[in-house]
Design an enzyme around this catalytic site. Structure first.
Site, PDB file in Angstrom:
ATOM      1  CG  HIS A 224     -39.669  -0.993  36.710  1.00 46.43           C
ATOM      2  ND1 HIS A 224     -40.246  -2.192  35.939  1.00 46.43           N
ATOM      3  CD2 HIS A 224     -40.215  -1.051  37.898  1.00 46.43           C
ATOM      4  CE1 HIS A 224     -41.318  -2.613  36.739  1.00 46.43           C
ATOM      5  NE2 HIS A 224     -41.267  -2.116  37.705  1.00 46.43           N
ATOM      6  CG  HIS A 287     -42.655  -9.370  38.122  1.00 51.93           C
ATOM      7  ND1 HIS A 287     -42.078 -10.081  39.043  1.00 51.93           N
ATOM      8  CD2 HIS A 287     -42.265  -8.108  38.542  1.00 51.93           C
ATOM      9  CE1 HIS A 287     -41.466  -9.689  40.006  1.00 51.93           C
ATOM     10  NE2 HIS A 287     -41.480  -8.293  39.701  1.00 51.93           N
TER      11      HIS A 287
END
Length: 952
Positions: A224, A287
């Site tokens: 990430h 998200h």
């Protein structure tokens, strides 16, 4: 002493939440609940008198016109006999976003008792449901066990948080020597080559790592945060790609070398010049995993995070526009087909929508552009893209640099356990244990704190009170402070960090991803003035450390050194991955099913498909006009319910210079050809800009890749193809990419099977418009005006909505022919700028037939179109293919008769032809070669089919 205040609507007034809960119960298939009552509950931990409780309940927590309140045991909603009464509140250790507002409000009404506060909701159910049905309602509708629970009768509303007793923990480099908790170096999720690098480093300095040092490396080296797949060496087709991102997308941007690109791929967002005095920036984030397990909170904090990206770009930008794109499984999925451990898509859809809308609306930022895609492969792994545009003075466009001796200031929200291991959770696959594993990984947002933070930062920026700024996002302070101090060094005192509650250990403080926090590098002489600004706006601000010139990261807790890492190892010590990509076996060519038996039924069916139908239910719940800058919104037309192509705003209200924002996404093409899928979504984003009059003179692109397993060689091959297309199309359209974000490993392992998302690429685009007064919308304007088709149609039904309607598989996906496309787009842009076009709409899903239908019902007019006159790029023997082909780079333009000749003249030998006329009668007709209708339908029927599926 704890008090409880309950607030509900007066007798005879309906709480709209009650109808929503009852509808949700019906969606669950439970018919034995007859009615529901809903009230709000507040617990206050303070010694309050009856007079004070009446003041708080009557002046603060309730609306005296519409609501009543009661306290300490009396109920305002729901009378016995009821089936059951359930009070839902936040779990212990989960931040209640209303607490600070409640306590501040109590002070504002003149009561200064301090204390704590909690909020909840009381549901009373009436009927005859069984216990298992009540459990289903509770867990699937009334609460999410990730963050909430049902209050038990003997539950202490304000349990004491355990205090943390400091104890430094080292982790042995010897895998056979685990600590008491079974922790080893490999417990932190490193790849084997990363583990070896870590062992070499710590062996070289002669000690074992501490737990927080390994946590820091795990956050900083996560997929990430560092995007290690894109930065890997990839063996593909006999060649080696060294860093996929730099070799494709960034390479194209460097080659274009636009002087109006002020900051690209080096800050939290991409920045371009707007008007010489101001710059605009744009970032789109994902998200996904948090939204899969806690849709409301995951989506809300996704939007809050991308807003902070804008605040942390350059020296800070003011957010002026939000975008959102969602990908879900079908909300109509039967409940018995939803795997265990997975939330139902309808619940995910509603929760995500509410999270983004609530957070954006409370911040006062208009949400004016977006899209929603449906595919059952998003079951268990939805995609939530949140984007924000900001504006800043040109002098603030470049990222600053701190100096040794500058202070590390933490500004905004406080730190809690919410969000711990968020980035490592986001880098993993999901499975049926994710709900339990993710309890601390889901952040809790508080939009009011973020709004105050925005207001404070804009003042501090304009007073030049800090040298550098970044947001505290993925990885928490670990990533924010670690990255900011990479070139200098930094010392942080973790015990100075303001906490939401007691009991956090030093490593939890360092890696928590609690929301609404920013890190600033502040000269010592500016700290007092900065703190004055923050106090005035009600924002916490604390010095937690100092930037140094050592080149090391040093963390201390109560004077004890808990981490001491060389910045060069932290940021450059990660070994580069070496991966292999391989092409999948060629798809077998499927037999052509032939044309639909009824083209009218086909059009109605496509209009009512989830990927084409109206998204008005979602759009209406966003604020589009806050800040007063919106020019063209998501819904347009006579009744403001037609599907607009792009959003347009005026960033400066004293100027007619504008900014247009659009997006392109189509996953069905990616199943057949990921290269042309990527090319097509770029073309879609660009033609939406052209359709409203923006032109392509100054267009910037953003990429967001969401893919399945990064370890799968065929997935990786598809990713390489998509990146190559981004490179090629960027050069072909003279449109640089300025920012991007990837989210890999979007797959769920549930009930022994893998559900992997389709290859998903979202391309967002923004264009600077010289004059917003030249904007056109897509709704038909006047009977008698002529209709032109711009762009050539090809026999390209692969991955199309019509192909899906027919049940066809395979086929030729739409390709992009940029040389002709650019010339057509330039000519059309010139025609719109010259005032020759009254309406314009790009052709996307459903092709010509759907585009014409949308223009007709948006304008409450009809149209007659001659299929034989549609310009073709090749011989097409079937009229249904001309109607429903999804070839790229095509438009329908409405032109007054008096402008027709000059309009044609702008196109020269390019594919452009007059094909029909706008009719006063509310009917849409497509005429065949014999002049007779081959498809004819009332516009009202077309609009009804388009609105029906999501008319919630």
């Amino acid at each position: 002493m704890a008090h409880k205040i309950e607030v509900g609507f007066r007798s005879g007034l309906d709480d709209p939440r009650e109808a929503g809960v009852l509808a949700g119960i019906r969606d669950l298939g439970v018919g034995a609940i007859d009615a529901v009552s809903v009230s709000d509950v507040y617990w206050l931990d303070a010694a309050l008198t009856p007079t004070e409780l009446d003041a708080i309940g009557g002046r603060l927590l309730s609306d005296p016109v519409a609501q009543v309140f009661a306290w300490d045991g009396t109920h305002v909603r729901g009378c016995e006999p009821w089936l059951c009464a359930l009070e839902v509140t936040y779990n212990r250790g989960v931040s209640d976003p209303l607490e600070a507002t409640i306590l501040k409000g109590i002070q504002d009404v003149g009561i200064s008792k301090g204390g704590r506060a909690r909020s909840g909701v009381r549901y009373v159910l009436y009927g005859s449901a069984e216990a298992d049905e009540i459990e289903l309602i509770t867990t699937q509708l009334l609460l999410n066990p990730i963050v909430q629970h049902v209050v038990q009768a003997d539950e202490e509303p304000f349990p004491n948080e355990p205090r943390y007793e400091f104890a430094l923990r080292h982790v042995s480099l010897d895998e056979g020597n685990a600590d008491n908790g079974g922790t080893t170096v490999s417990s932190f999720g490193f790849f084997p080559e990363e583990l070896e690098a870590i062992r070499r480093y710590f062996s070289g300095i002669g000690r074992d790592p501490t737990d927080v040092e390994l946590e820091t490396l795990a956050q900083s080296w996560s997929e990430h945060c560092v995007h290690k797949t894109f930065k890997a060496k990839i063996q593909v087709d006999g060649e080696t790609i060294n860093n996929l991102l730099r070799s494709t997308i960034m390479r194209a941007t460097r080659a274009l070398n636009k002087d109006w690109c002020l900051s690209v791929f080096e800050d939290n967002a991409g920045v371009i010049d707007f008007d010489g005095e101001n710059a605009v920036c744009f970032k789109v984030e994902t998200h996904n995993h948090p939204s899969a397990v806690e849709p409301y909170g995951g989506a809300a904090t996704g939007l809050g995070g991308v807003v902070r990206d804008i605040l942390g770009t350059g020296l800070g930008a003011r957010p002026i526009l939000n975008t959102d794109v969602f990908c879900f499984a079908s909300p109509n999925t039967p409940y018995d087909r939803v795997p265990a451990g997975v939330l139902h898509p309808r619940r995910v859809f509603k929760g995500v929508r509410a999270g983004v809308a609530d957070y954006g609306n409370r911040l006062g930022i208009p949400t004016a552009n977006g899209a929603i895609r449906f595919d059952d492969r998003y079951m268990g792994n939805p995609l939530v893209f949140c984007g924000t545009v900001g504006i800043m003075p040109s002098w603030a466009a470049q990222r600053g640099m701190q100096k040794p001796g500058d202070l590390v200031v933490l500004l905004g929200g406080r730190t809690g356990r919410d969000g711990i291991h968020g980035v490592t959770f986001a880098s993993e696959k999901l499975d049926d244990t994710s709900v339990n594993r993710s309890r601390s990984a889901v952040q809790i947002g508080n939009a009011i704190v973020e709004k105050r933070t925005i207001d404070a930062l804009m003042q501090a920026r304009d007073r030049h009170l800090y040298r550098r700024i970044t947001d505290v996002g993925g990885g928490g302070l670990s990533s924010a402070v670690g990255e900011m101090g990479a070139d200098t060094g930094v010392t942080v005192d973790l015990d100075r960090v303001p906490l939401k509650y007691a009991g956090l250990s030093y490593d939890e403080i360092w890696i928590s991803e609690s929301q609404e926090r920013m890190i600033l590098a502040v000269p010592p002489e500016s700290v007092a003035e900065l703190f004055d600004v923050c106090r005035h706006e009600g924002v916490d601000s604390t010095v937690i450390g100092t930037f140094t010139d050592t080149g090391w990261l040093e963390l201390r807790y109560e004077g004890n050194v808990v981490a001491d890492l060389d910045m060069s190892f932290l940021h450059d010590g990660r070994p580069q991955l070496e991966l292999h990509a391989s092409a999948p076996a060629p798809l077998q060519r499927e037999e052509d099913p032939g044309p639909a038996s009824s083209l009218s039924e086909a059009l109605l069916g496509i209009l009512s498909s989830l990927n084409v139908c109206s998204k008005e239910w979602v759009i209406r719940q966003y604020d589009h006009e806050v800040q007063g800058a919106s020019v063209l919104k998501s819904l347009v037309g006579v009744h403001a319910d037609g599907p607009g192509d792009a959003a347009v705003i005026r960033p400066r209200l004293d100027s007619d210079r504008g900014l247009a924002v659009s997006n392109g996404i189509n996953t069905l093409y990616g199943d057949l050809d990921p290269y042309w899928m990527a090319a097509s979504v770029i073309d879609e984003a660009l033609r939406q800009l052209v359709a409203i009059g923006a032109g392509l003179d100054r267009v910037a692109l953003l990429d967001n890749f969401c893919w399945g397993s990064a370890d799968d060689e065929q997935n990786l091959w598809a990713l390489v193809q998509a990146c190559n297309a981004c490179h090629d199309m960027s050069l072909a359209y003279d449109a640089p990419f300025i920012s991007g974000k990837d989210s890999l490993n979007n797959f769920a392992q549930v009930e022994g099977r893998i559900i992997s998302i389709p290859h998903t690429l979202l391309v967002s685009a923004m264009a600077v418009m010289p004059d917003v007064r030249r904007v056109v919308s897509m709704d038909l304007k006047r009977p008698g005006n002529l209709l032109f088709v711009v762009g050539a149609t090809y026999a390209e039904l692969g991955g199309s909505e019509y192909g899906l309607f027919l049940g066809a598989k395979g086929g030729s996906v739409p390709r992009v022919r940029p040389e002709t496309a650019r010339a057509c787009m330039a000519a059309l842009s010139g025609a719109i700028a010259a005032g020759k076009v009254r309406s314009c709409h790009d052709m996307s899903e459903g092709g010509l037939a759907v585009a014409a239908a949308e223009m007709a019902f948006a304008g409450a007019l009809g149209a007659s179109i001659r299929i034989a006159d549609v310009p073709l790029g090749e011989a097409i023997p079937r009229q249904d293919i001309v109607l429903f082909s999804e070839s790229n780079s095509r438009f329908i333009a409405e032109v007054p008769p008096g402008e027709a000749d000059s309009f044609r003249a702008l196109f020269g030998g390019l594919p452009c032809a007059e094909v029909g006329v706008v009719e006063a009668g509310p009917c849409l007709s497509f005429l065949g070669t014999d002049g007779q209708p081959v498809l004819e339908a009332p516009v009202s029927d077309l609009q009804a089919a388009w609105k029906r599926p999501l008319d919630w």
